[in-house]
Design a protein around this motif. Sequence first.
Motif, PDB file in Angstrom:
ATOM      1  N   TYR A 145       0.643  -0.768   0.023  1.00 24.80           N
ATOM      2  CA  TYR A 145       0.272  -0.106   0.227  1.00 24.80           C
ATOM      3  C   TYR A 145       0.815   0.960   0.194  1.00 24.80           C
ATOM      4  CZ  TYR A 145      -4.406  -2.231   0.724  1.00 24.80           C
ATOM      5  OH  TYR A 145      -5.896  -2.704   0.723  1.00 24.80           O
ATOM      6  N   CYS A 169      -4.438   0.106  -4.253  1.00 20.20           N
ATOM      7  CA  CYS A 169      -4.835   1.339  -4.002  1.00 20.20           C
ATOM      8  C   CYS A 169      -6.657   0.988  -4.184  1.00 20.20           C
ATOM      9  CB  CYS A 169      -4.155   2.009  -4.830  1.00 20.20           C
ATOM     10  SG  CYS A 169      -4.940   3.433  -4.860  1.00 20.20           S
ATOM     11  N   HIS A 170      -6.982   1.986  -3.150  1.00 20.58           N
ATOM     12  CA  HIS A 170      -8.683   2.086  -3.304  1.00 20.58           C
ATOM     13  C   HIS A 170      -9.064   3.052  -4.541  1.00 20.58           C
ATOM     14  CE1 HIS A 170      -8.097   4.729   0.399  1.00 20.58           C
ATOM     15  NE2 HIS A 170      -8.349   5.219  -0.476  1.00 20.58           N
ATOM     16  N   TYR A 173     -12.155   2.131  -6.793  1.00 20.36           N
ATOM     17  CA  TYR A 173     -13.520   1.720  -6.031  1.00 20.36           C
ATOM     18  C   TYR A 173     -14.117   3.239  -6.099  1.00 20.36           C
ATOM     19  CZ  TYR A 173     -16.732   0.391  -2.211  1.00 20.36           C
ATOM     20  OH  TYR A 173     -17.532   0.952  -2.054  1.00 20.36           O
ATOM     21  N   TRP A 174     -13.162   3.853  -5.435  1.00 17.38           N
ATOM     22  CA  TRP A 174     -14.214   5.234  -4.994  1.00 17.38           C
ATOM     23  C   TRP A 174     -14.428   6.252  -5.593  1.00 17.38           C
ATOM     24  CZ3 TRP A 174     -16.481   5.405  -0.517  1.00 17.38           C
ATOM     25  CH2 TRP A 174     -16.329   4.202   0.670  1.00 17.38           C
ATOM     26  N   ALA A 308     -13.586  -1.696   1.952  1.00 20.92           N
ATOM     27  CA  ALA A 308     -13.426  -2.134   0.618  1.00 20.92           C
ATOM     28  C   ALA A 308     -12.096  -1.960  -0.175  1.00 20.92           C
ATOM     29  CB  ALA A 308     -14.354  -0.157  -0.589  1.00 20.92           C
ATOM     30  N   GLU A 309     -11.665  -1.789   1.069  1.00 18.82           N
ATOM     31  CA  GLU A 309     -10.148  -1.627   0.692  1.00 18.82           C
ATOM     32  C   GLU A 309      -9.813  -3.580   0.409  1.00 18.82           C
ATOM     33  OE1 GLU A 309      -7.987  -0.044   0.992  1.00 18.82           O
ATOM     34  OE2 GLU A 309      -8.454   1.154   2.132  1.00 18.82           O
ATOM     35  N   TYR A 310      -8.491  -3.457  -0.813  1.00 22.57           N
ATOM     36  CA  TYR A 310      -8.395  -4.862  -1.788  1.00 22.57           C
ATOM     37  C   TYR A 310      -7.788  -5.794  -0.452  1.00 22.57           C
ATOM     38  CZ  TYR A 310      -9.808  -2.444  -5.437  1.00 22.57           C
ATOM     39  OH  TYR A 310     -10.967  -1.783  -6.558  1.00 22.57           O
ATOM     40  N   ILE A 326      -9.887  -7.158  -8.549  1.00 27.60           N
ATOM     41  CA  ILE A 326     -10.462  -5.999  -8.351  1.00 27.60           C
ATOM     42  C   ILE A 326      -9.461  -5.534  -9.002  1.00 27.60           C
ATOM     43  CG2 ILE A 326      -9.909  -6.956  -6.063  1.00 27.60           C
ATOM     44  CD1 ILE A 326      -6.807  -7.814  -6.310  1.00 27.60           C
TER      45      ILE A 326
END
Length: 447
Positions: A145, A169-170, A173-174, A308-310, A326
Amino acid sequence: MIRIAFVGAGSVVFTRQLLHDILSFPELADCAIALHDIDPERLEVAVALAAQAAETLGANPTVTSSVDRREALAGADVVVNMVAVGGHDATVTDFTVPAAAGLRQTIGDTLGVGGIFRALRTFPLLEALAADMLEVCPQAWLLNYTNPMAMNIQYLAAVAPDLKVAGLCHSVYWTVRGLCEIVDVPHEEVDYLSAGVNHQAWILRWQHQGRDLYPALDAAIAADGELARRVRVDMYRRLGYYPTETSEHSSEYVPWYLKHGSEIDRLRIPVDDYVGISAENLAEYAALRAGLAADGALPETWDAEDAAEYAPQVIHSLATGTQRTIQVTTLNTGLITNLPMGAAVEVPATVDRLGIHPHHVGALPAQLAAANRHFLNVVELVVAAAVEGDPEHIRHAAMADPATAAVLTVDEIWSLCDAMVAAHGDALPASLRRTPVAAEGAKARRS
């Protein structure tokens, strides 16, 4: 029972979310968690957070902690890295020294002078971590991360090619979730494809029940003048595809915005934003530490809606075989055909019991690939500086950086790099602390 090692567990805000996300899976409720940090006080807080998560979720993990990294890594199936080398003080340096030279930054952790030096002080940790893993847990996956993501993944590939690594990295998604809120469509019902590089990937397709959602976004932007006053909306309108990182981040990777005060005002760009974010993280840690010292209690701030983290999803898939898709940063092995082979790119990937399997995307639209190549030029030069021990490549990377080159002359860039090397001192390898002389360097290269 799967064993998970956290490296940099003292990053307590992030550690708390990951612990809750992991232990919320019933199949992971009895996993083994090894926490590592070089700061014993931060490690103590992380242990308390793990106990709180277990109690909240009715889980029964085996939790150990150690300031000895190899001890924490031994026998791990998955290693999660979230170390911020140098902490808040180094972050402040990454902003104040360039600012004195006339260079504006917003986040400073991915590209630009801040990203370059964040990478150079992180690489020694990554090399040592990789060496330890190859000795004590050679089959483990390293889930990274730590930023700058692309530089870190590309560097690890150069120094530890046998290590199994994925950058997580999120931002995608966001981004999709935020876009769905704008057009009033449930994000869980949409299909999308994103690819590029971490923090500068692109939403290539975005559909709801087969309907392209970009026209709805165009209508929303046309109806809301304030929505248009954001960097990535401006980039979308000019490039045709929405970028996957925040406007604060996106403004730093191109030469078009931070140079101009009028653009900063028009697009509401928060210069020096990450200095404040970093200070807030310090304050949150201090509050957690104080509460733990006072009565052993920690505030419960985890929200299942934010799960929501991978990394927890990857761990669950490795443990159970559950298949999911993902986003990952990985080496370009022809995945994106018009970006350099061997570069660190961000693409979709399938995850299952056998590991992480990146998807072939093909060619990006030409204008997107062009922006990504500018980004990856900097990545390549920073990695070369570290691998070759060549301090000139630090300057070459800064010269190639779009936002830096838009503002400073080449003499100013070299002087700024000299100042950054001096400011970070022993955090950088000795070979990179040498001050190169351009004429002598050119003479040596010709000989």
